[in-house]
Enzyme design. Sequence first.
Site, PDB file in Angstrom:
ATOM      1  N   LYS A  29     -36.824  21.730 117.917  1.00 47.69           N
ATOM      2  CA  LYS A  29     -36.930  20.568 117.275  1.00 47.69           C
ATOM      3  C   LYS A  29     -35.592  19.843 117.439  1.00 47.69           C
ATOM      4  O   LYS A  29     -34.545  20.529 117.011  1.00 47.69           O
ATOM      5  CB  LYS A  29     -37.389  20.864 116.060  1.00 47.69           C
ATOM      6  CG  LYS A  29     -37.829  19.549 115.026  1.00 47.69           C
ATOM      7  CD  LYS A  29     -37.694  19.761 113.551  1.00 47.69           C
ATOM      8  CE  LYS A  29     -36.364  20.034 113.070  1.00 47.69           C
ATOM      9  NZ  LYS A  29     -35.797  19.660 111.927  1.00 47.69           N
ATOM     10  N   ASP A  42     -38.119  14.867 116.151  1.00 47.75           N
ATOM     11  CA  ASP A  42     -38.547  14.905 114.667  1.00 47.75           C
ATOM     12  C   ASP A  42     -37.866  13.902 114.250  1.00 47.75           C
ATOM     13  O   ASP A  42     -37.196  13.871 113.257  1.00 47.75           O
ATOM     14  CB  ASP A  42     -38.523  15.933 114.050  1.00 47.75           C
ATOM     15  CG  ASP A  42     -39.176  16.012 112.600  1.00 47.75           C
ATOM     16  OD1 ASP A  42     -39.827  15.218 112.380  1.00 47.75           O
ATOM     17  OD2 ASP A  42     -38.905  16.982 111.859  1.00 47.75           O
ATOM     18  N   LEU A  43     -38.040  12.414 114.626  1.00 48.04           N
ATOM     19  CA  LEU A  43     -37.402  11.361 114.108  1.00 48.04           C
ATOM     20  C   LEU A  43     -38.288  10.468 113.024  1.00 48.04           C
ATOM     21  O   LEU A  43     -37.680   9.634 112.481  1.00 48.04           O
ATOM     22  CB  LEU A  43     -37.011  10.308 115.252  1.00 48.04           C
ATOM     23  CG  LEU A  43     -36.040  11.162 116.247  1.00 48.04           C
ATOM     24  CD1 LEU A  43     -35.590   9.835 117.061  1.00 48.04           C
ATOM     25  CD2 LEU A  43     -34.714  11.570 115.331  1.00 48.04           C
ATOM     26  N   LYS A  44     -39.462  10.871 112.785  1.00 49.42           N
ATOM     27  CA  LYS A  44     -40.407  10.383 111.998  1.00 49.42           C
ATOM     28  C   LYS A  44     -40.476   8.746 111.983  1.00 49.42           C
ATOM     29  O   LYS A  44     -40.148   8.073 111.077  1.00 49.42           O
ATOM     30  CB  LYS A  44     -39.855  10.743 110.509  1.00 49.42           C
ATOM     31  CG  LYS A  44     -40.038  12.163 110.174  1.00 49.42           C
ATOM     32  CD  LYS A  44     -39.425  12.623 108.822  1.00 49.42           C
ATOM     33  CE  LYS A  44     -39.229  14.138 108.781  1.00 49.42           C
ATOM     34  NZ  LYS A  44     -38.292  14.814 109.580  1.00 49.42           N
ATOM     35  N   HIS A  74     -41.498   5.068 111.857  1.00 48.77           N
ATOM     36  CA  HIS A  74     -42.240   3.970 110.753  1.00 48.77           C
ATOM     37  C   HIS A  74     -41.568   2.915 110.731  1.00 48.77           C
ATOM     38  O   HIS A  74     -40.249   2.694 110.370  1.00 48.77           O
ATOM     39  CB  HIS A  74     -41.779   4.798 109.296  1.00 48.77           C
ATOM     40  CG  HIS A  74     -42.775   4.215 108.354  1.00 48.77           C
ATOM     41  ND1 HIS A  74     -41.848   3.073 107.687  1.00 48.77           N
ATOM     42  CD2 HIS A  74     -43.718   4.340 107.971  1.00 48.77           C
ATOM     43  CE1 HIS A  74     -43.101   2.589 106.857  1.00 48.77           C
ATOM     44  NE2 HIS A  74     -44.246   3.303 106.655  1.00 48.77           N
ATOM     45  N   THR A  85     -42.702  -2.023 117.582  1.00 45.97           N
ATOM     46  CA  THR A  85     -41.597  -1.355 117.463  1.00 45.97           C
ATOM     47  C   THR A  85     -41.642   0.154 117.466  1.00 45.97           C
ATOM     48  O   THR A  85     -41.165   0.998 118.352  1.00 45.97           O
ATOM     49  CB  THR A  85     -40.756  -1.589 115.995  1.00 45.97           C
ATOM     50  OG1 THR A  85     -40.408  -3.029 116.083  1.00 45.97           O
ATOM     51  CG2 THR A  85     -39.564  -0.991 116.032  1.00 45.97           C
TER      52      THR A  85
END
Length: 123
Positions: free
Chosen positions: A32, A59-61, A63, A68
């Site tokens: 990760k 794991d950059l989340k 949103h 985009t």
Amino acid sequence: MSNPIIAALDVPTANEALTLAKAIAPAVGAFKIGKELFVAEGPDIVRRVRDTGASVFLDLKFHDIPNTVAKAVTSAAHQDVQMLTVHASGGTAMLRAAPVSYTHLRAHETKANLVCRRLHEKK
């Protein structure tokens, strides 16, 4: 990924991450890479970790608005990332946009195709 173990490279530098990755690569299925390491070292850290032979979970989340997020997912797929995170609070349109981008580039990966089909069946 046949080995379900994912080791977190929650360290601030590439040297620390690569030392850890090389030491435990035979025992894990993926690594990760989170925000701290990715921001500190840039996208090249993904390639360097992939060079160990292991898969990468980015794991950059993500949103943001759907377009985009879709473009960010496309960029991650170009980096040969096997898994990534998208924040569910971004809404249904955003969640549907992400796997479409990913599977467009990695159509040969069964898991990504399955996720894409399931999300689009719910439309």
